[in-house]
Scaffold this motif. Structure first.
Motif, PDB file in Angstrom:
ATOM      1  N   TYR A  74       0.860  -1.196   0.000  1.00  0.00           N
ATOM      2  CA  TYR A  74       0.000   0.000   0.000  1.00  0.00           C
ATOM      3  C   TYR A  74       0.893   1.242   0.000  1.00  0.00           C
ATOM      4  N   PRO A  75       1.525   1.561  -1.126  1.00  0.00           N
ATOM      5  CA  PRO A  75       2.535   2.628  -1.150  1.00  0.00           C
ATOM      6  C   PRO A  75       2.013   4.021  -0.830  1.00  0.00           C
ATOM      7  N   SER A  76       0.726   4.262  -0.992  1.00  0.00           N
ATOM      8  CA  SER A  76       0.189   5.603  -0.735  1.00  0.00           C
ATOM      9  C   SER A  76      -0.357   5.746   0.683  1.00  0.00           C
ATOM     10  N   LEU A  77      -0.247   4.698   1.490  1.00  0.00           N
ATOM     11  CA  LEU A  77      -0.836   4.712   2.823  1.00  0.00           C
ATOM     12  C   LEU A  77       0.228   5.104   3.856  1.00  0.00           C
ATOM     13  N   PRO A  78       0.042   6.218   4.590  1.00  0.00           N
ATOM     14  CA  PRO A  78       1.040   6.630   5.582  1.00  0.00           C
ATOM     15  C   PRO A  78       1.032   5.729   6.810  1.00  0.00           C
ATOM     16  N   VAL A  79       2.211   5.235   7.174  1.00  0.00           N
ATOM     17  CA  VAL A  79       2.367   4.365   8.334  1.00  0.00           C
ATOM     18  C   VAL A  79       3.286   5.054   9.334  1.00  0.00           C
ATOM     19  N   VAL A  80       2.795   5.252  10.544  1.00  0.00           N
ATOM     20  CA  VAL A  80       3.586   5.852  11.612  1.00  0.00           C
ATOM     21  C   VAL A  80       4.009   4.750  12.577  1.00  0.00           C
ATOM     22  N   MET A  81       5.307   4.661  12.832  1.00  0.00           N
ATOM     23  CA  MET A  81       5.809   3.681  13.789  1.00  0.00           C
ATOM     24  C   MET A  81       5.604   4.210  15.203  1.00  0.00           C
ATOM     25  N   VAL A  82       5.123   3.328  16.085  1.00  0.00           N
ATOM     26  CA  VAL A  82       4.923   3.662  17.495  1.00  0.00           C
ATOM     27  C   VAL A  82       5.758   2.689  18.315  1.00  0.00           C
ATOM     28  N   SER A  83       6.562   3.216  19.236  1.00  0.00           N
ATOM     29  CA  SER A  83       7.485   2.337  19.957  1.00  0.00           C
ATOM     30  C   SER A  83       7.683   2.803  21.395  1.00  0.00           C
ATOM     31  N   ALA A  84       7.920   1.815  22.280  1.00  0.00           N
ATOM     32  CA  ALA A  84       8.228   2.127  23.676  1.00  0.00           C
ATOM     33  C   ALA A  84       9.667   2.579  23.821  1.00  0.00           C
ATOM     34  N   THR A  85      10.504   2.282  22.837  1.00  0.00           N
ATOM     35  CA  THR A  85      11.906   2.700  22.868  1.00  0.00           C
ATOM     36  C   THR A  85      12.187   3.589  21.668  1.00  0.00           C
ATOM     37  N   SER A  86      13.155   4.469  21.830  1.00  0.00           N
ATOM     38  CA  SER A  86      13.505   5.349  20.713  1.00  0.00           C
ATOM     39  C   SER A  86      14.931   5.837  20.870  1.00  0.00           C
ATOM     40  N   ASP A  87      15.627   5.872  19.762  1.00  0.00           N
ATOM     41  CA  ASP A  87      16.936   6.505  19.675  1.00  0.00           C
ATOM     42  C   ASP A  87      17.121   6.948  18.235  1.00  0.00           C
ATOM     43  N   ARG A  88      18.164   7.707  17.977  1.00  0.00           N
ATOM     44  CA  ARG A  88      18.340   8.273  16.641  1.00  0.00           C
ATOM     45  C   ARG A  88      18.479   7.205  15.577  1.00  0.00           C
ATOM     46  N   GLN A  89      19.192   6.134  15.883  1.00  0.00           N
ATOM     47  CA  GLN A  89      19.387   5.082  14.895  1.00  0.00           C
ATOM     48  C   GLN A  89      18.067   4.389  14.569  1.00  0.00           C
ATOM     49  N   LEU A  90      17.267   4.141  15.598  1.00  0.00           N
ATOM     50  CA  LEU A  90      15.972   3.482  15.397  1.00  0.00           C
ATOM     51  C   LEU A  90      15.054   4.353  14.541  1.00  0.00           C
ATOM     52  N   VAL A  91      15.023   5.641  14.843  1.00  0.00           N
ATOM     53  CA  VAL A  91      14.200   6.563  14.057  1.00  0.00           C
ATOM     54  C   VAL A  91      14.689   6.606  12.610  1.00  0.00           C
ATOM     55  N   HIS A  92      16.003   6.688  12.434  1.00  0.00           N
ATOM     56  CA  HIS A  92      16.577   6.730  11.088  1.00  0.00           C
ATOM     57  C   HIS A  92      16.179   5.489  10.288  1.00  0.00           C
ATOM     58  N   GLU A  93      16.247   4.310  10.921  1.00  0.00           N
ATOM     59  CA  GLU A  93      15.901   3.071  10.230  1.00  0.00           C
ATOM     60  C   GLU A  93      14.415   3.040   9.865  1.00  0.00           C
ATOM     61  N   ALA A  94      13.573   3.510  10.782  1.00  0.00           N
ATOM     62  CA  ALA A  94      12.129   3.531  10.500  1.00  0.00           C
ATOM     63  C   ALA A  94      11.831   4.399   9.287  1.00  0.00           C
ATOM     64  N   LEU A  95      12.437   5.577   9.240  1.00  0.00           N
ATOM     65  CA  LEU A  95      12.192   6.478   8.119  1.00  0.00           C
ATOM     66  C   LEU A  95      12.799   5.939   6.828  1.00  0.00           C
ATOM     67  N   ARG A  96      13.945   5.281   6.960  1.00  0.00           N
ATOM     68  CA  ARG A  96      14.586   4.699   5.782  1.00  0.00           C
ATOM     69  C   ARG A  96      13.711   3.607   5.174  1.00  0.00           C
ATOM     70  N   HIS A  97      12.945   2.908   6.016  1.00  0.00           N
ATOM     71  CA  HIS A  97      12.053   1.856   5.527  1.00  0.00           C
ATOM     72  C   HIS A  97      10.696   2.403   5.083  1.00  0.00           C
ATOM     73  N   GLY A  98      10.527   3.723   5.100  1.00  0.00           N
ATOM     74  CA  GLY A  98       9.311   4.313   4.545  1.00  0.00           C
ATOM     75  C   GLY A  98       8.267   4.776   5.529  1.00  0.00           C
ATOM     76  N   ALA A  99       8.606   4.865   6.818  1.00  0.00           N
ATOM     77  CA  ALA A  99       7.629   5.340   7.794  1.00  0.00           C
ATOM     78  C   ALA A  99       7.320   6.812   7.561  1.00  0.00           C
ATOM     79  N   ALA A 100       6.086   7.191   7.850  1.00  0.00           N
ATOM     80  CA  ALA A 100       5.683   8.590   7.738  1.00  0.00           C
ATOM     81  C   ALA A 100       5.984   9.359   9.017  1.00  0.00           C
ATOM     82  N   GLY A 101       6.515   8.666  10.000  1.00  0.00           N
ATOM     83  CA  GLY A 101       6.858   9.310  11.250  1.00  0.00           C
ATOM     84  C   GLY A 101       7.200   8.272  12.294  1.00  0.00           C
TER      85      GLY A 101
END
Length: 228
Positions: A74-101
């Motif tokens: 579903y390439p036009s569908l925005p997906v936001v990752m929600v997580s109990a943990t967060s760091d810069r590398q994790l955020v970078h990887e999520a966005l690199r895989h196409g997350a909308a946030g």
């Protein structure tokens, strides 16, 4: 009316996100899933969604495998990752895989509501303390954006030109003498190739590299706008 799917295997988290969405969106239509297979079944059954909230560690997700699956299907569908943990590398990887946030569960509810409204307006959300991890649509040089545009077929490029010019699907269909279904298919392919989740993001990238309609397309667009 917003149509949102909350995908998390913890009922308490889903309850909390429901409360946030009630504040963020008026008359929001909510759906819930507890694993990736259920997410796919619901999307296939219900059609388009305005937003998917996907838990990073939900069963079937396996890191970013679930996100990659949803972006491919579903390439036009925005997906936001929600997580109990967060760091810069994790955020970078999520966005690199196409997350909308990327939304940490630890954020105050008001900030989560604002983040979701930001995504629905076509932006990518990153927590302010993690802004060193830039979104993939803005992290590369202009040459990377141009490379993505170069992967478009001639017809897809014409569709992108008309999207940038602000034309609606029915207007694009009229200009190119094709059906609206064909235009929608082209737009979905364009979003996938440009690695964005919405028409707005595609226009932002195109404008970043000064992508402009060819003279013929611009003239046709002007004629369409002048037609009663």
């Amino acid at each position: 009316m917003g149509k949102v799917l909350i995908a998390d295997d913890h009922p308490l988290v889903r309850d909390g996100l429901r409360t946030v969405l009630a504040v963020a969106l008026d008359r929001c239509e909510l759906f819930e899933a507890s694993d990736l297979d259920e997410v796919i079944r619901i999307i296939d059954r219900e059609g388009d969604f305005d937003l998917i909230l996907l838990d990073l560690n939900m069963p079937g997700n396996n890191g970013f495998a679930g996100l990659s699956t949803l972006r491919a299907r579903y390439p036009s569908l925005p997906v936001v990752m929600v997580s109990a943990t967060s760091d810069r590398q994790l955020v970078h990887e999520a966005l690199r895989h196409g997350a909308a946030g990327f939304v940490p569960k630890s954020l105050p509810r008001g900030q989560i509501a604002q983040a979701l409204r930001q995504v629905l307006e076509g932006d990518i959300y990153i927590p302010s303390d993690l802004t060193d991890a830039p979104p993939p649509t803005q992290s590369g040089e202009d040459q990377e954006i141009l490379r993505r545009i170069d992967t478009l077929t001639p017809q897809q490029r014409k569709v992108l030109e008309l999207v940038v010019a602000g034309r609606l699907n029915k207007e694009i269909a009229f200009e190119l003498d094709v059906t609206e279904t064909t235009v929608k298919a082209h737009v979905s392919a364009i979003l996938q190739k440009m690695r964005v989740f919405s028409r707005t993001q595609a226009v932002i990238l195109a404008n970043k590299v000064n992508f402009a309609p060819s003279p013929g397309t611009a003239q046709a667009s002007a004629r369409a706008a002048a037609t009663p």
